[in-house]
Scaffold this active site. Sequence first.
Site, PDB file in Angstrom:
ATOM      1  N   HIS A 105      35.696  51.691 -40.283  1.00  9.51           N
ATOM      2  CA  HIS A 105      36.170  51.853 -38.909  1.00  9.51           C
ATOM      3  C   HIS A 105      37.132  53.031 -38.867  1.00  9.51           C
ATOM      4  O   HIS A 105      37.740  53.392 -39.883  1.00  9.51           O
ATOM      5  CB  HIS A 105      36.871  50.585 -38.431  1.00  9.51           C
ATOM      6  CG  HIS A 105      35.942  49.432 -38.209  1.00  9.51           C
ATOM      7  ND1 HIS A 105      36.289  48.353 -37.438  1.00  9.51           N
ATOM      8  CD2 HIS A 105      34.679  49.194 -38.656  1.00  9.51           C
ATOM      9  CE1 HIS A 105      35.287  47.495 -37.412  1.00  9.51           C
ATOM     10  NE2 HIS A 105      34.302  47.978 -38.152  1.00  9.51           N
ATOM     11  N   CYS A 112      40.197  46.104 -33.933  1.00  6.92           N
ATOM     12  CA  CYS A 112      39.518  44.837 -34.192  1.00  6.92           C
ATOM     13  C   CYS A 112      40.336  44.016 -35.196  1.00  6.92           C
ATOM     14  O   CYS A 112      41.316  44.516 -35.760  1.00  6.92           O
ATOM     15  CB  CYS A 112      38.113  45.107 -34.742  1.00  6.92           C
ATOM     16  SG  CYS A 112      38.114  45.640 -36.474  1.00  6.92           S
ATOM     17  N   CYS A 162      40.774  45.801 -38.634  1.00  3.71           N
ATOM     18  CA  CYS A 162      41.695  46.935 -38.538  1.00  3.71           C
ATOM     19  C   CYS A 162      43.120  46.464 -38.307  1.00  3.71           C
ATOM     20  O   CYS A 162      44.068  47.048 -38.844  1.00  3.71           O
ATOM     21  CB  CYS A 162      41.246  47.888 -37.443  1.00  3.71           C
ATOM     22  SG  CYS A 162      39.670  48.687 -37.833  1.00  3.71           S
ATOM     23  N   GLU A 171      40.125  53.392 -37.721  1.00  2.00           N
ATOM     24  CA  GLU A 171      41.490  53.090 -38.145  1.00  2.00           C
ATOM     25  C   GLU A 171      41.594  52.974 -39.660  1.00  2.00           C
ATOM     26  O   GLU A 171      42.523  53.510 -40.269  1.00  2.00           O
ATOM     27  CB  GLU A 171      41.972  51.766 -37.503  1.00  2.00           C
ATOM     28  CG  GLU A 171      42.039  51.806 -35.997  1.00  2.00           C
ATOM     29  CD  GLU A 171      40.745  51.358 -35.324  1.00  2.00           C
ATOM     30  OE1 GLU A 171      40.812  50.950 -34.156  1.00  2.00           O
ATOM     31  OE2 GLU A 171      39.656  51.427 -35.952  1.00  2.00           O
TER      32      GLU A 171
END
Length: 156
Positions: free
Chosen positions: A53, A83, A86, A55
């Site tokens: 992801h 999410c 993250c 992040e």
Amino acid sequence: MYEKRFMEEAIRLAVENVKNGTGGPFGAVVVKDGKVIAASANTVTPDNDPTAHAEVNAIREACRQLKSFQLTGCEIYCSCEPCPMCLGAIYWARPEKVYYACTKEDAAGGGFDDSFIYREIALPQIERSIPFLHRQEKEAGEEFRLWVKKTDKTAY
């Protein structure tokens, strides 16, 4: 202190990622002392890595750049509310602040609904869609006993 230009960069990375077909619609920027330390978009599909992801990618790169496993004094700008995965990575990295543009509801509207993860976390482990089964072997726990006794460790 919030600076719009960093959020604009996170959003630009997300938009560019979609236009180029190089991953999902997410971008993140790590900033320290008014300077970008790391910036990344989501690379789940090209990397075949469900943890890639934006992040997490940005946190990994920022930590490499800072030669630290923590983001002390840093801020993270995200194109979207992080999410659960993250969120966990962010808490372990310990930045000072996180700013986000779109909400998790916006993400759900785009096909990225993580609400099921929050529901799963609240369930007893055996009732989750992927059952989590505790199997206590006699060797389990030795690693923690050793860690507690270790005098030359870097605590985190």
